[in-house]
Structures are given as C-alpha cells and as structure tokens.
Design a protein around this motif. Structure first.
Motif, PDB file in Angstrom:
ATOM      1  N   MET A 189     -34.290 -43.674 -42.276  1.00 10.59           N
ATOM      2  CA  MET A 189     -33.639 -43.359 -43.539  1.00 10.59           C
ATOM      3  C   MET A 189     -32.828 -42.077 -43.397  1.00 10.59           C
ATOM      4  N   PHE A 190     -31.684 -42.080 -44.077  1.00 10.56           N
ATOM      5  CA  PHE A 190     -30.779 -40.972 -43.857  1.00 10.56           C
ATOM      6  C   PHE A 190     -31.334 -39.645 -44.344  1.00 10.56           C
ATOM      7  N   TRP A 191     -32.048 -39.675 -45.475  1.00  9.71           N
ATOM      8  CA  TRP A 191     -32.602 -38.423 -45.994  1.00  9.71           C
ATOM      9  C   TRP A 191     -33.570 -37.796 -45.002  1.00  9.71           C
ATOM     10  N   LEU A 192     -34.379 -38.643 -44.358  1.00  5.97           N
ATOM     11  CA  LEU A 192     -35.347 -38.120 -43.395  1.00  5.97           C
ATOM     12  C   LEU A 192     -34.625 -37.478 -42.225  1.00  5.97           C
ATOM     13  N   ASN A 193     -33.556 -38.151 -41.809  1.00  5.27           N
ATOM     14  CA  ASN A 193     -32.744 -37.626 -40.724  1.00  5.27           C
ATOM     15  C   ASN A 193     -32.172 -36.256 -41.091  1.00  5.27           C
ATOM     16  N   LEU A 194     -31.686 -36.182 -42.334  1.00  6.10           N
ATOM     17  CA  LEU A 194     -31.110 -34.931 -42.822  1.00  6.10           C
ATOM     18  C   LEU A 194     -32.187 -33.843 -42.883  1.00  6.10           C
ATOM     19  N   ALA A 195     -33.362 -34.241 -43.385  1.00  8.07           N
ATOM     20  CA  ALA A 195     -34.477 -33.288 -43.476  1.00  8.07           C
ATOM     21  C   ALA A 195     -34.832 -32.775 -42.087  1.00  8.07           C
ATOM     22  N   TRP A 196     -34.820 -33.673 -41.120  1.00  5.72           N
ATOM     23  CA  TRP A 196     -35.152 -33.288 -39.752  1.00  5.72           C
ATOM     24  C   TRP A 196     -34.144 -32.281 -39.220  1.00  5.72           C
ATOM     25  N   LYS A 197     -32.835 -32.567 -39.458  1.00  2.00           N
ATOM     26  CA  LYS A 197     -31.813 -31.655 -38.938  1.00  2.00           C
ATOM     27  C   LYS A 197     -31.895 -30.299 -39.623  1.00  2.00           C
ATOM     28  N   SER A 198     -32.162 -30.348 -40.921  1.00  2.00           N
ATOM     29  CA  SER A 198     -32.294 -29.102 -41.665  1.00  2.00           C
ATOM     30  C   SER A 198     -33.468 -28.289 -41.129  1.00  2.00           C
ATOM     31  N   ALA A 199     -34.577 -28.987 -40.884  1.00  2.00           N
ATOM     32  CA  ALA A 199     -35.761 -28.295 -40.363  1.00  2.00           C
ATOM     33  C   ALA A 199     -35.473 -27.734 -38.975  1.00  2.00           C
ATOM     34  N   TRP A 200     -34.742 -28.505 -38.173  1.00  2.00           N
ATOM     35  CA  TRP A 200     -34.443 -28.065 -36.813  1.00  2.00           C
ATOM     36  C   TRP A 200     -33.615 -26.784 -36.834  1.00  2.00           C
ATOM     37  N   SER A 201     -32.769 -26.635 -37.869  1.00  2.00           N
ATOM     38  CA  SER A 201     -31.942 -25.430 -37.932  1.00  2.00           C
ATOM     39  C   SER A 201     -32.795 -24.209 -38.257  1.00  2.00           C
ATOM     40  N   ARG A 202     -34.009 -24.453 -38.754  1.00  2.17           N
ATOM     41  CA  ARG A 202     -34.910 -23.325 -39.045  1.00  2.17           C
ATOM     42  C   ARG A 202     -36.111 -23.381 -38.111  1.00  2.17           C
ATOM     43  N   LYS A 203     -35.855 -23.807 -36.884  1.00  4.38           N
ATOM     44  CA  LYS A 203     -36.975 -24.153 -36.000  1.00  4.38           C
ATOM     45  C   LYS A 203     -37.864 -22.962 -35.649  1.00  4.38           C
ATOM     46  N   TYR A 204     -37.306 -21.752 -35.598  1.00  3.48           N
ATOM     47  CA  TYR A 204     -38.129 -20.637 -35.118  1.00  3.48           C
ATOM     48  C   TYR A 204     -39.260 -20.312 -36.086  1.00  3.48           C
ATOM     49  N   SER A 205     -38.881 -20.149 -37.369  1.00  6.50           N
ATOM     50  CA  SER A 205     -39.954 -19.834 -38.322  1.00  6.50           C
ATOM     51  C   SER A 205     -40.897 -21.016 -38.463  1.00  6.50           C
ATOM     52  N   LEU A 206     -40.355 -22.224 -38.441  1.00  6.34           N
ATOM     53  CA  LEU A 206     -41.217 -23.396 -38.588  1.00  6.34           C
ATOM     54  C   LEU A 206     -42.132 -23.554 -37.382  1.00  6.34           C
ATOM     55  N   CYS A 207     -41.588 -23.253 -36.193  1.00  9.47           N
ATOM     56  CA  CYS A 207     -42.412 -23.363 -34.983  1.00  9.47           C
ATOM     57  C   CYS A 207     -43.590 -22.395 -35.059  1.00  9.47           C
ATOM     58  N   LEU A 208     -43.307 -21.178 -35.545  1.00  9.99           N
ATOM     59  CA  LEU A 208     -44.384 -20.190 -35.611  1.00  9.99           C
ATOM     60  C   LEU A 208     -45.514 -20.665 -36.519  1.00  9.99           C
ATOM     61  N   VAL A 209     -45.152 -21.183 -37.690  1.00  8.48           N
ATOM     62  CA  VAL A 209     -46.228 -21.654 -38.567  1.00  8.48           C
ATOM     63  C   VAL A 209     -46.898 -22.883 -37.977  1.00  8.48           C
ATOM     64  N   ALA A 210     -46.102 -23.708 -37.286  1.00 10.86           N
ATOM     65  CA  ALA A 210     -46.695 -24.893 -36.657  1.00 10.86           C
ATOM     66  C   ALA A 210     -47.713 -24.457 -35.605  1.00 10.86           C
ATOM     67  N   VAL A 211     -47.374 -23.403 -34.851  1.00 15.20           N
ATOM     68  CA  VAL A 211     -48.312 -22.919 -33.830  1.00 15.20           C
ATOM     69  C   VAL A 211     -49.599 -22.442 -34.490  1.00 15.20           C
ATOM     70  N   SER A 212     -49.460 -21.769 -35.643  1.00 16.77           N
ATOM     71  CA  SER A 212     -50.685 -21.276 -36.294  1.00 16.77           C
ATOM     72  C   SER A 212     -51.544 -22.451 -36.762  1.00 16.77           C
ATOM     73  N   VAL A 213     -50.907 -23.491 -37.282  1.00 15.64           N
ATOM     74  CA  VAL A 213     -51.678 -24.680 -37.680  1.00 15.64           C
ATOM     75  C   VAL A 213     -52.317 -25.308 -36.439  1.00 15.64           C
ATOM     76  N   CYS A 214     -51.516 -25.398 -35.383  1.00 14.44           N
ATOM     77  CA  CYS A 214     -51.982 -26.014 -34.139  1.00 14.44           C
ATOM     78  C   CYS A 214     -53.229 -25.297 -33.613  1.00 14.44           C
ATOM     79  N   LEU A 215     -53.180 -23.953 -33.600  1.00 11.12           N
ATOM     80  CA  LEU A 215     -54.322 -23.187 -33.097  1.00 11.12           C
ATOM     81  C   LEU A 215     -55.560 -23.429 -33.954  1.00 11.12           C
ATOM     82  N   SER A 216     -55.348 -23.473 -35.258  1.00 12.36           N
ATOM     83  CA  SER A 216     -56.518 -23.676 -36.126  1.00 12.36           C
ATOM     84  C   SER A 216     -57.111 -25.058 -35.902  1.00 12.36           C
ATOM     85  N   VAL A 217     -56.236 -26.031 -35.647  1.00 11.98           N
ATOM     86  CA  VAL A 217     -56.741 -27.380 -35.382  1.00 11.98           C
ATOM     87  C   VAL A 217     -57.521 -27.396 -34.066  1.00 11.98           C
ATOM     88  N   ILE A 218     -57.003 -26.652 -33.084  1.00 16.04           N
ATOM     89  CA  ILE A 218     -57.709 -26.573 -31.802  1.00 16.04           C
ATOM     90  C   ILE A 218     -59.107 -25.987 -31.999  1.00 16.04           C
TER      91      ILE A 218
END
Lengths: 234, 433
Positions: free
Chosen positions: B1-30
């Motif tokens: 779906m196009f909206w999902l694609n757009l959401a993905w690209k938008s998220a990718w443009s903010r990848k650094y801050s999103l990656c950092l929070v993703a890492v924190s979630v990842c560590l807690s899951v570990i």
C-alpha cells in the motif's frame, strides 16, 4: 453549460467559541478555466476562506460549491477525497516531502488517487509523460528530478509544487501566498509559468495573497471585506 | 500500500533517532527474553541431569546442597557418608541399583567423579542411556586390575582439552593444581569419551572408586606422599585391589524397582541404624529438591523479570516520547498529506504504522539478539553454571512475552498517532511555524 469552478453564496464563517463571524461573503463566482486573485490584509480571513474552499472547514451559514459540489453536504472524509481528486494545492513554502525526490513528489497525486492517475494517462499517455510535460513547462531540468526535494532552492521548490498540483489535471488549483517566499524576479516568473501551464490544462486557479502587485496577472480580483476594527486606537 | 511505503520512507529519513530508540527497545527485549530463556534452560538442564535417578542419598543436611554438590558439582560437601552404608542400602528390598559418587579431585578445573561401572549401565540423561563417541567405559577393577589406570571423560572435557583415546594424564588432588597436589605418580589412560548429554556429566572425568582410592594411598593433609620426609612404603601400603575400598562416599544415587515405593524407600534409608562409622543419612527426591531450589531462586528470577519488564516499559516510553517530539517537527509533513487528500484517519494509520514498525523491528532484533548472545555464551553458561542452553525457536514462555511486547508496541503506537490525528484536524493545511 459548464459548472462553475467556485460558487460562494451568503457565506459566514467564524471560529468555534467566537460569536463574531470572521468574515461574510455575499457572493463570489468563478467560471471554469478562469483565474482569481483574493486579496486583503493579514488576518482578514483569507486563509480561512481557502480552508472552506478546500473542504478543511465548512461555513456556518451559506453554501460553498466547488466544481458544482456543495462542500457542506459532504462528510469530512468525502471532502478529503474530493480535495485529493479534484484540487491541487500550493502553499507559501514547504510544499514538498523532503525525503522524496522531485520526481516522487510530483507523482504523489497519481499514486494516491486513481482518478488523477487515469486523467494523466488518458490525456498524455502515461503519468511519466505528463510529469515530463509539466517539468518542461515549469522549467525544471531533467537532472533536477532525481534530486532530493530538500536540496532545491525555494523557487525550484515552488515550481515543483506547481507541477505536483497540476498532475492528474485537477479542475482547480488553490494557492495560499505562493509567491511570498520568492524574490521579485522569481515571483513574476513563477506566476507566469503557473498561470500559463494551468490555462493549458483549462485548470482554474485561485490565489490568495496580500501582495496586490501580482493581482493584475489574474482574470478576476476579489478583495476580502474589511472587518470593523475591534480596537480603536486614540 | 502506498501509504505504508510513504510511512517507511518518512521513517527512513529520520533513521538516526528512530534507530536509537529501536536499539533501546531491542536491548530491553534481549534482557527480558534472555532471562526467560536461561531460566527455562536452567530448569531443563537441571532436571535432565537426574532423569532416572529416584533418590539421592547423602549425609543429613540441606536437600538443595546435597543435590547441588553431588549432581551439579556446585559447592562442596561438609561431610561424607560411610561406605558401609552403600552396602546396607543395596540390601534394601526396594532398591534396584545404586551408583556411588566420590568427589574431591579435579583435572584442570573439571571435576573428577569416582563411581562404579554401574554408572554406565544405569545413568540416564534426558531419559536416554549413555553412549560413547569413542571407546567404552572403564572396567571393573575387581575383574581387571588394569582398570585402576582407566579414565572416561565427558564430551566437553575432551573438546576443551583436545584429548584423544589412549592419551595419558594426571589428576589433581582438590581443585588447585600445584606441584605437590598433582597425582603424577598415578597417570590415567583415556579409554572412553562420552557423547554430549547436556548435563554436568559433559564436564566430568570419571574413574572407578578403586582408582580414586588408589590415588590417595599414602596421602596426607592434601599433599602427595613424596612431600613428606618419611617416605612410606607404597608397595606395602597398596596390598590388593580387593582391599581398595573407600571408607567414605560423597553421595549415592539410588534407583528403585518401582517408583511407587519411593517414600517407603526413603524412610527405610533414613532410618538405617547408626553404627560406629556411619552418619545420619538423608534421601532426597531429585524433583522435590529441585523444586526447593527453584523456590529459593524464584525471588531473584522474578526480580530479573520485573527489571526486564520495567526496562521494556521505559524503552517503549522512550519510543513514544521521541516520536511525540518528532511530531512537532513533522507538522508540515502532515499538512502536506492533508493537502494531498489524506484523511486524518490515514494520518493516524501512517504514524501508528511507523511506531509499530520501529518497535516490531526492534522486538524481532531483540529475539534474534537474545538467541545470538545465548549461542555465543553457551560455553560460559555451561561451564560456570552448568546450564545447557537451547538455541532455536522461542518456547511458549517466550512467545507469551513476545506477544505481550507486541501489545505494548501497539499501545505505544496509538499515542503518537492519536496526537498526529488531533494535530492534523486542528492544523488543517496551516501548521503553525
């Protein structure tokens, strides 16, 4: 008989919890293919008028017909759909999604609405052909189209916004201060390109601006009614 | 779906801050999944180690202690039981077989276990009989005196010491190898290497009770005979194999004819009449003792799980706050979506999808990360804690947690999405600058 692009009758609009209407318009009509300049000082409700035309808001009184459709009779989500299918919008600036390329930004309407996609395909063979045509008309070089939108100059950004607004041949372009961020030279260039490209597609253009110097470019000019001053300074 | 694609690209443009929070979630899951998996694996490998043994008999004391030192070689006994009691236990009608266990020596950090050939016939790990990679068990020294020099080792020992069949090596008295404590006068020949069992046995060196006894003839105060000025006459001390009987044992594992008699057998063993050499005995049901052990560990276990859950909640809050802060910077973007005909509901979905995607990817990475870490540290866990870890698909417990985490992610994703929805209704096409 062709439908009028815009028909306002006895419009009264006020913000919620404000008893006094922001503005009232007795009548305003624009035929399809014509261009209209709406002028007036800041704070007179120009932008609110645009939000009525684009279906973001509905007036408390009167009828607002866009392309023959009474906006106040549509549900909010139908108004959103109507806006996407039939209107092209241009803002003062920040029109483009910075994470997409110029090409992708221009293509957006055709990706989001089938109707815009079909119109471009019917009239120009393919969406890409229409994009090429618009880019040529608006002086956007091919090399520019693969660049990220946030790397463009303001003038280029406004022209890309115009191309996007015109893709899929919407019947009406609504522009909110489209030239305010541009310098004198670019201002005139941009307006000329926008208006000529629009008229080539028989698209009506409504522009609001406080800059009366550009009013002469339009077929019709409407000045917002002046409100009685709320504070009288001694 | 196009909206999902757009959401993905938008998220990718903010990848650094999103990656950092993703890492924190990842560590807690570990943390959360790692603790859970190690807990299950620990329970599994502890109960595997004693499948088939009905009672563990040792000197009276703490059930858990007896189990820990006699089976898992964790900790040390304070008291031994008398060897004569082994024979008295053997004579009880309910008893089918016994495995004597004698501990105290080591080989380069691996515990040495003195036992009888009965061990190889009776011992089961995870319900399976023992089998050899190469070679066979040591022989009964009463039949062939050469068996006094024979040794069998577990898979882990063979792997880490790179030992082959017929290699010879000397054992160490106690657990510290200094010159005066190495049994150099009594080298052993490797006759068998066991297949991996996933139990402490993999880390054990097995010799016969008689060999264990022969090792210590003439020893005193933890030092070898040559350390004393008065050189004892070894030849005179070492009379015949038949006389090489230990006086004490660390523990005895008992198998019964019928499981149903386990309580009466326990009573019979515990009420054996004391004689001059014996100490009061205790017979432990391994399952019950393990439960007692888990009772003790449960507090720590639960504390770890609670900490893991709190860390997870914190990291989700981090995600929510980062995305909420990010939204103010995205008001323009949302207005553009509206101008292109997006309904506020689409904007809700776009933002929700983005948050959920970030959390989902982080959770998946956490699941893999936990597996990877457990895989990398499996040797360490096995050697230091006797925990045989399992790699592979998460167990039922873990799936439950993963489901719960995904629910949290879903909940977390509605907050920024709701805010974006409200904002796009309020702003329309004109976001504040």
């Amino acid at each position: 008989m062709t439908l009028a692009a815009l028909e306002l009758q006895n419009i009264e609009f006020s913000w919620a919890q404000q008893p006094k209407p922001l503005f009232a318009i007795a009548e305003l009509t624009l035929q399809q293919g014509e261009t209209l300049f709406i002028g007036g000082p800041s704070g007179c409700g120009k932008t609110s008028l645009l939000s009525l035309i684009t279906g973001i808001q509905v007036p408390q009184h009167g009828t607002c017909k866009v392309l023959g459709t009474a906006m106040n009779l549509l549900s909010p989500s139908d108004r959103d759909r109507f806006r996407g299918e039939h209107l092209g919008l241009i803002f003062q600036q920040f029109n483009l999604l910075p994470f997409l390329t110029v090409q992708e930004n221009i293509e957006l309407p055709s990706k989001l609405f089938d109707r815009r996609f079909k119109k471009s395909t019917e009239l120009f063979g393919s969406v890409q052909a229409h994009v090429d045509r618009l880019c040529d008309a608006l002086h956007l070089e091919p090399a520019l189209r693969q660049r990220r939108a946030n790397l463009l100059s303001v003038g280029e950004q406004q022209r890309v916004a115009a191309a996007r607004a015109l893709l899929g041949c919407p019947s009406l372009i609504v522009a909110d201060e489209p030239t305010s961020a541009l310098d004198e030279e670019n201002k005139i260039d941009f307006l000329n390109l926008l208006l000529s490209t629009a008229s080539a597609q028989n698209t009506s253009v409504i522009t609001v601006s406080h800059d009366m110097r550009i009013a002469s470019k339009f077929d019709r000019v409407f000045l917002m009614p002046r409100r009685e001053p709320q504070h009288v300074l001694a | 779906m196009f909206w999902l694609n757009l959401a993905w690209k938008s998220a990718w443009s903010r990848k650094y801050s999103l990656c950092l929070v993703a890492v924190s979630v990842c560590l807690s899951v570990i943390i959360l999944l790692g603790v859970q998996q190690i807990r299950t694996d620990a329970k599994q490998s502890f109960s595997n180690a004693l499948s088939g043994v009905d009672l563990v008999v040792g000197p009276r004391g703490s059930q858990t202690d007896l189990l820990l030192y006699s089976v898992f070689q964790l900790g040390a006994p304070t008291q031994n039981m008398s060897y004569t009691d082994l024979q008295r236990i053997n004579q009880l009608p309910a008893v089918a077989w016994t495995i004597p266990i004698q501990l105290g020596d080591s080989f380069d950090g691996f515990p040495v276990m003195g036992t009888s050939i009965e061990f190889f016939k009776r011992y089961k790990s995870s319900g399976k009989d023992l089998s050899f990679q190469v070679g066979q068990s040591f022989e009964d020294p009463q039949v062939n005196a050469g068996a006094l020099m024979q040794v069998v080792i577990g898979a882990e020992v063979a792997k880490s010491k790179k030992l082959k069949l017929n290699d010879t090596f000397a054992l160490t008295h106690g657990y510290k190898a200094i010159e005066e404590t190495v049994h150099t006068d009594h080298p052993f020949k490797l006759v068998g290497i066991l297949k991996p069992t996933g139990t402490p046995l993999d880390r054990s060196v097995l010799i016969s009770l008689e060999a264990f006894e022969a090792l210590h003839v003439g020893w005193g105060m933890g030092l070898r005979p040559s350390a004393f000025d008065a050189k004892p006459d070894l030849q005179k001390d070492l009379r015949s194999v038949a006389e090489l009987k230990p006086s004490e044992l660390t523990a005895v594992w008992v198998g019964l004819h019928s499981r149903a008699t386990v309580f009466s057998a326990r009573k019979a063993i515990e009420s054996l009449r004391l004689n001059s050499t014996s100490v009061p005995l205790m017979a432990v049901l391994p399952g019950v003792a393990l439960d007692e052990l888990w009772q003790i560990v449960r507090v720590v276990e639960n504390a770890l799980i609670v900490i893991g859950a709190l860390v997870a909640v914190c990291s989700f809050l981090g995600v929510v706050s980062v995305l909420l802060v990010g939204l103010s910077a995205r008001r323009k973007e949302l207005a553009i979506y509206r101008s292109l005909g997006a309904r506020p509901a689409s904007i809700f979905m776009t933002v929700a999808w983005e948050t959920f995607l970030v959390c989902g990817v982080a959770i998946a990475a956490g699941v893999l990360g936990a597996q990877l870490l457990i895989f990398v540290f499996q040797d360490y866990l096995l050697q230091s804690f006797g925990i045989q870890t399992q790699n592979g698909w998460p167990g039922a417990d873990a799936w439950y947690s993963i489901g719960l985490l995904l629910c949290c992610a879903l909940l977390a994703s509605t907050l920024p999405a709701w805010r974006a929805y409200r904002m796009s209704l309020l702003d329309g096409l004109n976001p504040p600058n």
